[in-house]
Design an enzyme around this catalytic site. Structure first.
Site, mmCIF file in Angstrom:
data_model
loop_
_atom_site.group_PDB
_atom_site.id
_atom_site.type_symbol
_atom_site.label_atom_id
_atom_site.label_comp_id
_atom_site.label_asym_id
_atom_site.label_seq_id
_atom_site.Cartn_x
_atom_site.Cartn_y
_atom_site.Cartn_z
ATOM 1 N N ASP A 1 36.070 -25.045 34.818
ATOM 2 C CA ASP A 1 36.294 -25.840 35.385
ATOM 3 C C ASP A 1 37.940 -26.386 34.690
ATOM 4 O O ASP A 1 38.211 -26.349 33.955
ATOM 5 C CB ASP A 1 35.055 -27.211 35.458
ATOM 6 C CG ASP A 1 34.953 -28.340 35.474
ATOM 7 O OD1 ASP A 1 35.702 -28.522 36.048
ATOM 8 O OD2 ASP A 1 34.539 -29.401 35.209
ATOM 9 N N ASP B 1 42.139 -25.888 48.146
ATOM 10 C CA ASP B 1 41.236 -26.238 49.629
ATOM 11 C C ASP B 1 39.040 -26.659 48.742
ATOM 12 O O ASP B 1 38.896 -25.695 49.275
ATOM 13 C CB ASP B 1 41.285 -24.526 50.115
ATOM 14 C CG ASP B 1 40.719 -24.589 51.990
ATOM 15 O OD1 ASP B 1 40.688 -25.941 52.437
ATOM 16 O OD2 ASP B 1 39.946 -23.899 52.218
ATOM 17 N N LYS C 1 42.762 -30.191 50.435
ATOM 18 C CA LYS C 1 42.178 -30.653 52.156
ATOM 19 C C LYS C 1 41.336 -32.021 51.187
ATOM 20 O O LYS C 1 40.638 -32.121 50.314
ATOM 21 C CB LYS C 1 40.977 -29.859 52.290
ATOM 22 C CG LYS C 1 39.697 -29.823 53.021
ATOM 23 C CD LYS C 1 39.182 -28.759 53.400
ATOM 24 C CE LYS C 1 38.351 -28.429 52.279
ATOM 25 N NZ LYS C 1 37.641 -26.875 52.774
#
Length: 234
Positions: free
Chosen positions: A118, A142, A182
């Site tokens: 993570d 992304d 994104k």
């Protein structure tokens, strides 16, 4: 990357468009997604050209428009799985040092240093910078949160992830560096854009041609990182 027509997911052609032969056991949304994959020219092209996902073309198109890779030597790929963005960068900048991180595993790619974990974990930014050998020139993401089918909820969850990625980028980028991520349309990104404009010389939205028209996704491209906030500037 396994092709969408394997494992019993083949289809039949109707007027130049492939339709699934067998929908048994599939939800309506799953069947629609699979049909879209079967008929997507970017998916077919990615298979032919060896990219792990059609998303490779989004990054290629963003680089062609914004020169993302110019002078890049150290890169962090957030949410790297399945690896197509790292593939693109390694092809265009073969000497670049790339560290990818994802909760999901990524099959090895020569030249990619991958960490399964993570990026929000304590101390992870320092660990990734150590692996890079110095501050990053480019942080790219992304990522999108797992969807629940409720547009507002999906947007809020993804924006929280993008905000975390932006905060991470400001901790690991060198002055002059670039952040690209994104985002999903929904009107909640104003505060993030305002903060990025404070920290970068230019911030622009872009929707590359490879991004599906029906998708609400766009990309934020922040270039010219101004460096860490000094005391009294916050």
């Amino acid at each position: 990357m396994s092709g969408p027509t394997r494992g019993g997911t083949g289809g039949r052609s109707l007027g130049g468009r492939t339709r699934l032969r067998n929908r048994r056991g599939r939800s309506v949304s799953s069947a629609r997604w699979l049909e879209r994959q079967l008929n997507d020219p970017y998916v077919k092209r990615a298979q032919l050209e060896g990219w792990r996902a059609r998303a490779a073309y989004k990054l290629i198109e963003l680089d062609e428009r914004f020169g993302l890779f110019q002078g890049v030597e150290r890169v962090v790929d957030l949410g790297a799985a399945p690896g197509s963005w790292s593939q693109v960068l390694l092809k265009r900048r073969p000497k670049a040092r790339i560290v990818g991180i994802d909760l999901l595993p990524v099959e090895p790619i020569p030249g990619l240093e991958f960490v399964q974990g993570d990026f929000l974990a304590e101390g992870m930014d320092d660990r990734l910078v150590d692996l890079l050998g110095g501050p990053a020139d480019l942080v790219m993401s992304d990522m999108a949160a797992n969807t629940v089918g409720h547009p507002q909820t999906d947007h809020i969850r993804t924006m929280a992830l993008v905000e975390a990625a932006a905060d991470f980028a400001t901790r690991v980028l060198r002055p002059g560096g670039t952040f690209v991520a994104k985002v999903l349309g929904g009107g909640a990104e104003g505060q993030l854009v305002a903060e990025l404009k404070r920290r970068f010389e230019t911030v622009r939205h872009a929707k590359p041609p490879a991004s599906r028209k029906e998708s609400s996704e766009t990309y934020l491209v922040a270039q010219g990182f101004k460096g860490p906030v000094q005391e009294g500037q916050a």
